[in-house]
Write a protein that holds these residues in place. Sequence first.
Motif, PDB file in Angstrom:
ATOM      1  N   THR A  49       0.832  -1.200   0.000  1.00  0.00           N
ATOM      2  CA  THR A  49       0.000   0.000   0.000  1.00  0.00           C
ATOM      3  C   THR A  49       0.871   1.256   0.000  1.00  0.00           C
ATOM      4  OG1 THR A  49      -1.802  -1.129   1.145  1.00  0.00           O
ATOM      5  CG2 THR A  49      -1.746   1.285   1.298  1.00  0.00           C
ATOM      6  N   ALA A  50       1.874   1.285   0.867  1.00  0.00           N
ATOM      7  CA  ALA A  50       2.741   2.461   0.950  1.00  0.00           C
ATOM      8  C   ALA A  50       3.499   2.687  -0.353  1.00  0.00           C
ATOM      9  CB  ALA A  50       3.717   2.305   2.118  1.00  0.00           C
ATOM     10  N   VAL A  51       3.971   1.613  -0.981  1.00  0.00           N
ATOM     11  CA  VAL A  51       4.666   1.739  -2.270  1.00  0.00           C
ATOM     12  C   VAL A  51       3.704   2.282  -3.321  1.00  0.00           C
ATOM     13  CG1 VAL A  51       5.731   0.433  -4.160  1.00  0.00           C
ATOM     14  CG2 VAL A  51       6.451   0.023  -1.795  1.00  0.00           C
ATOM     15  N   ALA A  52       2.504   1.726  -3.378  1.00  0.00           N
ATOM     16  CA  ALA A  52       1.515   2.164  -4.369  1.00  0.00           C
ATOM     17  C   ALA A  52       1.147   3.636  -4.179  1.00  0.00           C
ATOM     18  CB  ALA A  52       0.263   1.286  -4.286  1.00  0.00           C
ATOM     19  N   GLU A  53       1.175   4.112  -2.941  1.00  0.00           N
ATOM     20  CA  GLU A  53       0.849   5.510  -2.650  1.00  0.00           C
ATOM     21  C   GLU A  53       2.046   6.436  -2.812  1.00  0.00           C
ATOM     22  OE1 GLU A  53      -0.809   5.302   1.282  1.00  0.00           O
ATOM     23  OE2 GLU A  53      -2.719   4.499   0.544  1.00  0.00           O
ATOM     24  N   GLY A  54       3.206   5.896  -3.179  1.00  0.00           N
ATOM     25  CA  GLY A  54       4.392   6.724  -3.385  1.00  0.00           C
ATOM     26  C   GLY A  54       5.028   7.233  -2.116  1.00  0.00           C
ATOM     27  N   ARG A  55       4.870   6.496  -1.007  1.00  0.00           N
ATOM     28  CA  ARG A  55       5.384   6.942   0.285  1.00  0.00           C
ATOM     29  C   ARG A  55       6.645   6.201   0.727  1.00  0.00           C
ATOM     30  NH1 ARG A  55       2.535   5.619   4.326  1.00  0.00           N
ATOM     31  NH2 ARG A  55       1.097   4.147   3.413  1.00  0.00           N
ATOM     32  N   VAL A  56       7.304   5.491  -0.193  1.00  0.00           N
ATOM     33  CA  VAL A  56       8.463   4.684   0.184  1.00  0.00           C
ATOM     34  C   VAL A  56       9.672   5.079  -0.662  1.00  0.00           C
ATOM     35  CG1 VAL A  56       9.393   2.344   0.386  1.00  0.00           C
ATOM     36  CG2 VAL A  56       6.960   2.764   0.848  1.00  0.00           C
ATOM     37  N   LEU A  57      10.790   5.248   0.014  1.00  0.00           N
ATOM     38  CA  LEU A  57      12.067   5.523  -0.642  1.00  0.00           C
ATOM     39  C   LEU A  57      13.002   4.340  -0.412  1.00  0.00           C
ATOM     40  CD1 LEU A  57      12.595   9.196   0.568  1.00  0.00           C
ATOM     41  CD2 LEU A  57      11.799   8.430  -1.688  1.00  0.00           C
ATOM     42  N   CYS A  58      13.814   4.045  -1.412  1.00  0.00           N
ATOM     43  CA  CYS A  58      14.804   2.966  -1.312  1.00  0.00           C
ATOM     44  C   CYS A  58      16.205   3.534  -1.463  1.00  0.00           C
ATOM     45  CB  CYS A  58      14.597   1.934  -2.423  1.00  0.00           C
ATOM     46  SG  CYS A  58      13.088   0.987  -2.280  1.00  0.00           S
ATOM     47  N   ALA A  59      17.121   3.007  -0.673  1.00  0.00           N
ATOM     48  CA  ALA A  59      18.544   3.279  -0.850  1.00  0.00           C
ATOM     49  C   ALA A  59      19.116   2.073  -1.582  1.00  0.00           C
ATOM     50  CB  ALA A  59      19.232   3.454   0.498  1.00  0.00           C
ATOM     51  N   VAL A  60      19.740   2.319  -2.708  1.00  0.00           N
ATOM     52  CA  VAL A  60      20.270   1.235  -3.530  1.00  0.00           C
ATOM     53  C   VAL A  60      21.795   1.291  -3.500  1.00  0.00           C
ATOM     54  CG1 VAL A  60      20.307   0.221  -5.839  1.00  0.00           C
ATOM     55  CG2 VAL A  60      18.228   1.323  -4.984  1.00  0.00           C
ATOM     56  N   ARG A  61      22.399   0.144  -3.233  1.00  0.00           N
ATOM     57  CA  ARG A  61      23.855   0.006  -3.240  1.00  0.00           C
ATOM     58  C   ARG A  61      24.206  -1.226  -4.063  1.00  0.00           C
ATOM     59  NH1 ARG A  61      22.762   4.035  -1.309  1.00  0.00           N
ATOM     60  NH2 ARG A  61      23.651   5.148   0.441  1.00  0.00           N
ATOM     61  N   ASP A  62      25.076  -1.066  -5.020  1.00  0.00           N
ATOM     62  CA  ASP A  62      25.514  -2.186  -5.867  1.00  0.00           C
ATOM     63  C   ASP A  62      24.326  -2.956  -6.444  1.00  0.00           C
ATOM     64  OD1 ASP A  62      28.218  -1.591  -5.355  1.00  0.00           O
ATOM     65  OD2 ASP A  62      28.112  -2.708  -3.461  1.00  0.00           O
ATOM     66  N   GLY A  63      23.297  -2.215  -6.850  1.00  0.00           N
ATOM     67  CA  GLY A  63      22.139  -2.816  -7.499  1.00  0.00           C
ATOM     68  C   GLY A  63      21.140  -3.487  -6.569  1.00  0.00           C
ATOM     69  N   GLU A  64      21.364  -3.425  -5.270  1.00  0.00           N
ATOM     70  CA  GLU A  64      20.454  -4.048  -4.306  1.00  0.00           C
ATOM     71  C   GLU A  64      19.918  -3.012  -3.329  1.00  0.00           C
ATOM     72  OE1 GLU A  64      22.108  -7.405  -2.330  1.00  0.00           O
ATOM     73  OE2 GLU A  64      22.768  -8.339  -4.195  1.00  0.00           O
ATOM     74  N   ILE A  65      18.735  -3.275  -2.800  1.00  0.00           N
ATOM     75  CA  ILE A  65      18.141  -2.370  -1.824  1.00  0.00           C
ATOM     76  C   ILE A  65      18.846  -2.572  -0.487  1.00  0.00           C
ATOM     77  CG2 ILE A  65      16.049  -1.778  -0.556  1.00  0.00           C
ATOM     78  CD1 ILE A  65      14.499  -2.441  -3.106  1.00  0.00           C
ATOM     79  N   ALA A  66      19.492  -1.510  -0.022  1.00  0.00           N
ATOM     80  CA  ALA A  66      20.243  -1.551   1.230  1.00  0.00           C
ATOM     81  C   ALA A  66      19.467  -0.918   2.380  1.00  0.00           C
ATOM     82  CB  ALA A  66      21.576  -0.827   1.057  1.00  0.00           C
ATOM     83  N   GLY A  67      18.449  -0.129   2.052  1.00  0.00           N
ATOM     84  CA  GLY A  67      17.652   0.526   3.074  1.00  0.00           C
ATOM     85  C   GLY A  67      16.337   0.983   2.496  1.00  0.00           C
ATOM     86  N   VAL A  68      15.387   1.235   3.385  1.00  0.00           N
ATOM     87  CA  VAL A  68      14.052   1.633   2.954  1.00  0.00           C
ATOM     88  C   VAL A  68      13.439   2.547   4.014  1.00  0.00           C
ATOM     89  CG1 VAL A  68      12.984  -0.423   3.972  1.00  0.00           C
ATOM     90  CG2 VAL A  68      11.865   0.719   2.057  1.00  0.00           C
ATOM     91  N   ALA A  69      12.668   3.514   3.570  1.00  0.00           N
ATOM     92  CA  ALA A  69      11.972   4.420   4.488  1.00  0.00           C
ATOM     93  C   ALA A  69      10.560   4.654   3.967  1.00  0.00           C
ATOM     94  CB  ALA A  69      12.709   5.751   4.595  1.00  0.00           C
ATOM     95  N   ALA A  70       9.607   4.613   4.873  1.00  0.00           N
ATOM     96  CA  ALA A  70       8.213   4.916   4.542  1.00  0.00           C
ATOM     97  C   ALA A  70       7.788   6.121   5.367  1.00  0.00           C
ATOM     98  CB  ALA A  70       7.320   3.716   4.852  1.00  0.00           C
ATOM     99  N   HIS A  71       7.215   7.091   4.697  1.00  0.00           N
ATOM    100  CA  HIS A  71       6.760   8.282   5.407  1.00  0.00           C
ATOM    101  C   HIS A  71       5.405   8.684   4.849  1.00  0.00           C
ATOM    102  CE1 HIS A  71       7.694  11.041   2.031  1.00  0.00           C
ATOM    103  NE2 HIS A  71       8.650  10.168   1.789  1.00  0.00           N
ATOM    104  N   GLY A  72       4.693   9.450   5.644  1.00  0.00           N
ATOM    105  CA  GLY A  72       3.380   9.898   5.205  1.00  0.00           C
ATOM    106  C   GLY A  72       2.717  10.719   6.287  1.00  0.00           C
ATOM    107  N   VAL A  73       1.404  10.756   6.244  1.00  0.00           N
ATOM    108  CA  VAL A  73       0.623  11.502   7.217  1.00  0.00           C
ATOM    109  C   VAL A  73      -0.309  10.524   7.910  1.00  0.00           C
ATOM    110  CG1 VAL A  73      -1.062  13.348   7.541  1.00  0.00           C
ATOM    111  CG2 VAL A  73       0.770  13.608   5.856  1.00  0.00           C
ATOM    112  N   ARG A  74      -0.300  10.566   9.237  1.00  0.00           N
ATOM    113  CA  ARG A  74      -1.175   9.726  10.048  1.00  0.00           C
ATOM    114  C   ARG A  74      -1.912  10.631  11.011  1.00  0.00           C
ATOM    115  NH1 ARG A  74       1.517   5.730  14.125  1.00  0.00           N
ATOM    116  NH2 ARG A  74       2.942   5.501  12.384  1.00  0.00           N
ATOM    117  N   ASP A  75      -3.213  10.570  10.994  1.00  0.00           N
ATOM    118  CA  ASP A  75      -4.034  11.406  11.870  1.00  0.00           C
ATOM    119  C   ASP A  75      -3.670  12.885  11.751  1.00  0.00           C
ATOM    120  OD1 ASP A  75      -5.327   9.097  12.832  1.00  0.00           O
ATOM    121  OD2 ASP A  75      -3.792   8.806  14.373  1.00  0.00           O
TER     122      ASP A  75
END
Length: 165
Positions: A49-75
């Motif tokens: 859901t978060a990916v589909a809503e565009g609320r997720v960022l990926c950190a890519v290192r050597d072609g692989e996902i090394a980190g991920v962050a989800a942000h948005g608005v809650r309440d």
Amino acid sequence: MIRPATAEDLDAIAALHRAARATYYRDRLPEDAYDGPSELARSRAAWATAVAEGRVLCAVRDGEIAGVAAHGVRDGVAHLGQLHVAPAHWRRGVGTELHRACVDAWRAGGVTTVRLDVYEHNTRAQAFYAAHGWEVDPDVPRASTHLVLRLTLAPSEEWDAARPR
């Protein structure tokens, strides 16, 4: 490189989330609570859901996902819902880059205050957030087994001068 997540990233994101959570929940919660089939399905659905809503960022290192962050608005409040770095990439700047990208997005959107919940026993994450300016929220310091942290964003000029590099 930091980039928006895509649906094709979902397997890697779910696996990274699972590995990261195990590092701080293991021996503190029953395994089914963080690694059981129903929890993994719930987690994957939330990430989808978060990916589909565009609320997720990926950190890519050597072609692989090394980190991920989800942000948005809650309440009605800007929230950092998740920030995970693959254990193999800890202490290499991945979390700082993801955090910076989230802060830049919040600032671009006019956000001045952000909240997050961090597991009370996840001292590594607590130290990371403290180093990036997060403080215990004086209005709501706890939510069950989590500390509630708040980040107040400085005006643009101050942030540019003070932000971690």
